[in-house]
Design a protein around this motif. Sequence first.
Motif, PDB file in Angstrom:
ATOM      1  N   ARG A 167      52.752  43.238 -47.387  1.00 43.72           N
ATOM      2  CA  ARG A 167      51.781  44.223 -47.876  1.00 43.72           C
ATOM      3  C   ARG A 167      50.544  44.199 -46.983  1.00 43.72           C
ATOM      4  O   ARG A 167      50.110  43.135 -46.536  1.00 43.72           O
ATOM      5  CB  ARG A 167      51.401  43.862 -49.310  1.00 43.72           C
ATOM      6  CG  ARG A 167      50.579  44.915 -50.013  1.00 43.72           C
ATOM      7  CD  ARG A 167      50.549  44.640 -51.518  1.00 43.72           C
ATOM      8  NE  ARG A 167      49.617  45.538 -52.155  1.00 43.72           N
ATOM      9  CZ  ARG A 167      48.547  45.151 -52.824  1.00 43.72           C
ATOM     10  NH1 ARG A 167      48.279  43.872 -52.987  1.00 43.72           N
ATOM     11  NH2 ARG A 167      47.750  46.041 -53.366  1.00 43.72           N
ATOM     12  N   ILE A 168      50.001  45.381 -46.742  1.00 43.38           N
ATOM     13  CA  ILE A 168      48.802  45.493 -45.910  1.00 43.38           C
ATOM     14  C   ILE A 168      47.742  46.337 -46.612  1.00 43.38           C
ATOM     15  O   ILE A 168      48.052  47.196 -47.438  1.00 43.38           O
ATOM     16  CB  ILE A 168      49.105  46.130 -44.532  1.00 43.38           C
ATOM     17  CG1 ILE A 168      49.767  47.515 -44.688  1.00 43.38           C
ATOM     18  CG2 ILE A 168      49.951  45.202 -43.672  1.00 43.38           C
ATOM     19  CD1 ILE A 168      49.921  48.294 -43.400  1.00 43.38           C
ATOM     20  N   ALA A 169      46.496  46.056 -46.260  1.00 39.52           N
ATOM     21  CA  ALA A 169      45.380  46.946 -46.558  1.00 39.52           C
ATOM     22  C   ALA A 169      44.959  47.512 -45.201  1.00 39.52           C
ATOM     23  O   ALA A 169      44.980  46.792 -44.199  1.00 39.52           O
ATOM     24  CB  ALA A 169      44.234  46.179 -47.203  1.00 39.52           C
ATOM     25  N   TYR A 170      44.619  48.798 -45.162  1.00 35.34           N
ATOM     26  CA  TYR A 170      44.306  49.381 -43.861  1.00 35.34           C
ATOM     27  C   TYR A 170      43.265  50.495 -43.946  1.00 35.34           C
ATOM     28  O   TYR A 170      43.068  51.117 -44.987  1.00 35.34           O
ATOM     29  CB  TYR A 170      45.571  49.898 -43.178  1.00 35.34           C
ATOM     30  CG  TYR A 170      46.219  51.089 -43.850  1.00 35.34           C
ATOM     31  CD1 TYR A 170      45.960  52.389 -43.422  1.00 35.34           C
ATOM     32  CD2 TYR A 170      47.109  50.918 -44.906  1.00 35.34           C
ATOM     33  CE1 TYR A 170      46.568  53.477 -44.027  1.00 35.34           C
ATOM     34  CE2 TYR A 170      47.727  51.996 -45.514  1.00 35.34           C
ATOM     35  CZ  TYR A 170      47.453  53.275 -45.074  1.00 35.34           C
ATOM     36  OH  TYR A 170      48.051  54.354 -45.685  1.00 35.34           O
ATOM     37  N   MET A 171      42.609  50.693 -42.816  1.00 40.05           N
ATOM     38  CA  MET A 171      41.711  51.821 -42.600  1.00 40.05           C
ATOM     39  C   MET A 171      42.317  52.633 -41.462  1.00 40.05           C
ATOM     40  O   MET A 171      42.779  52.072 -40.475  1.00 40.05           O
ATOM     41  CB  MET A 171      40.319  51.345 -42.193  1.00 40.05           C
ATOM     42  CG  MET A 171      39.583  50.651 -43.288  1.00 40.05           C
ATOM     43  SD  MET A 171      37.915  50.210 -42.718  1.00 40.05           S
ATOM     44  CE  MET A 171      37.234  49.606 -44.244  1.00 40.05           C
ATOM     45  N   GLN A 175      40.250  54.141 -54.133  1.00 43.46           N
ATOM     46  CA  GLN A 175      39.374  55.312 -54.050  1.00 43.46           C
ATOM     47  C   GLN A 175      37.919  54.907 -53.843  1.00 43.46           C
ATOM     48  O   GLN A 175      37.197  55.536 -53.085  1.00 43.46           O
ATOM     49  CB  GLN A 175      39.508  56.163 -55.302  1.00 43.46           C
ATOM     50  CG  GLN A 175      40.859  56.868 -55.361  1.00 43.46           C
ATOM     51  CD  GLN A 175      40.980  57.766 -56.572  1.00 43.46           C
ATOM     52  OE1 GLN A 175      40.338  57.548 -57.588  1.00 43.46           O
ATOM     53  NE2 GLN A 175      41.811  58.784 -56.456  1.00 43.46           N
ATOM     54  N   LYS A 176      37.472  53.850 -54.517  1.00 43.09           N
ATOM     55  CA  LYS A 176      36.084  53.413 -54.371  1.00 43.09           C
ATOM     56  C   LYS A 176      35.834  52.737 -53.035  1.00 43.09           C
ATOM     57  O   LYS A 176      34.745  52.798 -52.498  1.00 43.09           O
ATOM     58  CB  LYS A 176      35.715  52.437 -55.496  1.00 43.09           C
ATOM     59  CG  LYS A 176      35.467  53.094 -56.818  1.00 43.09           C
ATOM     60  CD  LYS A 176      34.987  52.067 -57.824  1.00 43.09           C
ATOM     61  CE  LYS A 176      34.779  52.707 -59.183  1.00 43.09           C
ATOM     62  NZ  LYS A 176      34.376  51.716 -60.183  1.00 43.09           N
ATOM     63  N   GLU A 177      36.848  52.089 -52.500  1.00 41.93           N
ATOM     64  CA  GLU A 177      36.640  51.274 -51.310  1.00 41.93           C
ATOM     65  C   GLU A 177      37.055  51.968 -50.011  1.00 41.93           C
ATOM     66  O   GLU A 177      36.889  51.403 -48.935  1.00 41.93           O
ATOM     67  CB  GLU A 177      37.377  49.945 -51.467  1.00 41.93           C
ATOM     68  CG  GLU A 177      36.872  49.186 -52.690  1.00 41.93           C
ATOM     69  CD  GLU A 177      37.130  47.717 -52.595  1.00 41.93           C
ATOM     70  OE1 GLU A 177      36.980  47.148 -51.506  1.00 41.93           O
ATOM     71  OE2 GLU A 177      37.467  47.133 -53.630  1.00 41.93           O
ATOM     72  N   HIS A 178      37.586  53.168 -50.071  1.00 43.74           N
ATOM     73  CA  HIS A 178      37.983  53.938 -48.880  1.00 43.74           C
ATOM     74  C   HIS A 178      38.929  53.148 -47.980  1.00 43.74           C
ATOM     75  O   HIS A 178      38.803  53.168 -46.760  1.00 43.74           O
ATOM     76  CB  HIS A 178      36.758  54.403 -48.097  1.00 43.74           C
ATOM     77  CG  HIS A 178      35.790  55.164 -48.931  1.00 43.74           C
ATOM     78  ND1 HIS A 178      36.052  56.425 -49.403  1.00 43.74           N
ATOM     79  CD2 HIS A 178      34.575  54.829 -49.419  1.00 43.74           C
ATOM     80  CE1 HIS A 178      35.037  56.837 -50.137  1.00 43.74           C
ATOM     81  NE2 HIS A 178      34.131  55.893 -50.164  1.00 43.74           N
ATOM     82  N   ILE A 179      39.827  52.467 -48.614  1.00 43.08           N
ATOM     83  CA  ILE A 179      40.830  51.695 -47.893  1.00 43.08           C
ATOM     84  C   ILE A 179      42.152  51.903 -48.619  1.00 43.08           C
ATOM     85  O   ILE A 179      42.179  52.128 -49.818  1.00 43.08           O
ATOM     86  CB  ILE A 179      40.422  50.214 -47.802  1.00 43.08           C
ATOM     87  CG1 ILE A 179      41.262  49.481 -46.765  1.00 43.08           C
ATOM     88  CG2 ILE A 179      40.471  49.526 -49.134  1.00 43.08           C
ATOM     89  CD1 ILE A 179      40.637  48.193 -46.290  1.00 43.08           C
ATOM     90  N   SER A 231      34.877  43.647 -41.651  1.00 45.18           N
ATOM     91  CA  SER A 231      33.712  43.514 -42.543  1.00 45.18           C
ATOM     92  C   SER A 231      34.142  43.600 -44.002  1.00 45.18           C
ATOM     93  O   SER A 231      33.689  42.815 -44.841  1.00 45.18           O
ATOM     94  CB  SER A 231      32.678  44.597 -42.247  1.00 45.18           C
ATOM     95  OG  SER A 231      32.129  44.416 -40.979  1.00 45.18           O
ATOM     96  N   TRP A 232      35.002  44.560 -44.297  1.00 49.85           N
ATOM     97  CA  TRP A 232      35.529  44.700 -45.654  1.00 49.85           C
ATOM     98  C   TRP A 232      36.254  43.424 -46.071  1.00 49.85           C
ATOM     99  O   TRP A 232      36.076  42.907 -47.167  1.00 49.85           O
ATOM    100  CB  TRP A 232      36.473  45.911 -45.714  1.00 49.85           C
ATOM    101  CG  TRP A 232      37.147  46.087 -47.028  1.00 49.85           C
ATOM    102  CD1 TRP A 232      36.659  46.766 -48.120  1.00 49.85           C
ATOM    103  CD2 TRP A 232      38.436  45.588 -47.413  1.00 49.85           C
ATOM    104  NE1 TRP A 232      37.573  46.706 -49.152  1.00 49.85           N
ATOM    105  CE2 TRP A 232      38.665  45.988 -48.744  1.00 49.85           C
ATOM    106  CE3 TRP A 232      39.410  44.835 -46.763  1.00 49.85           C
ATOM    107  CZ2 TRP A 232      39.830  45.664 -49.433  1.00 49.85           C
ATOM    108  CZ3 TRP A 232      40.577  44.516 -47.439  1.00 49.85           C
ATOM    109  CH2 TRP A 232      40.775  44.926 -48.762  1.00 49.85           C
ATOM    110  N   ALA A 233      37.100  42.892 -45.179  1.00 45.46           N
ATOM    111  CA  ALA A 233      37.893  41.699 -45.484  1.00 45.46           C
ATOM    112  C   ALA A 233      37.013  40.458 -45.657  1.00 45.46           C
ATOM    113  O   ALA A 233      37.275  39.624 -46.530  1.00 45.46           O
ATOM    114  CB  ALA A 233      38.928  41.470 -44.385  1.00 45.46           C
TER     115      ALA A 233
END
Length: 157
Positions: free
Chosen positions: A15-19, A85-89, A38-40
Amino acid sequence: MNKQDRYIEQFAPFRIAYMRHIGPYGPVNIETMELLKSWAIQRELLTHTAILLGIAQDDPATTAPEHCRYDACIVIPDDYIFDEQKEHIKTGVFSGGTYLVVTVKHTAEDIQHAWSEVTPYLQASGYRLDHKPVLERYRPELLDQHLCQICIPVTIS
């Protein structure tokens, strides 16, 4: 590309989180990765075991620059929850597969040099390119040495 700098690795799904940045590849890719980092950091995800990925989703030779997609990613635990939605990621699942992993100095010249040797190596080894995106993989122990890994999807010819 020395033998010790390359090997075949089977990636399991993760699983990944991405921009995502949409537009020409270049310095903005670095900016996108810095935003992700920065987010991480704020969420204590950028640890000494973190795996970061840069994924160029499109081939600029066949996709107009304004439509090229670059994803700056971090591998996250399956149970990690946040409000996209709140974190734009976004989150996603990397499907895994077989990859030729090439460790190189993290410079444009060394990455380009490695690419020039990939095709002859694949032809000689019995592998061919698979139709998945190429990954740049960053791990803290490699970054400390100014290295990164290019992960090229392959199949057996």
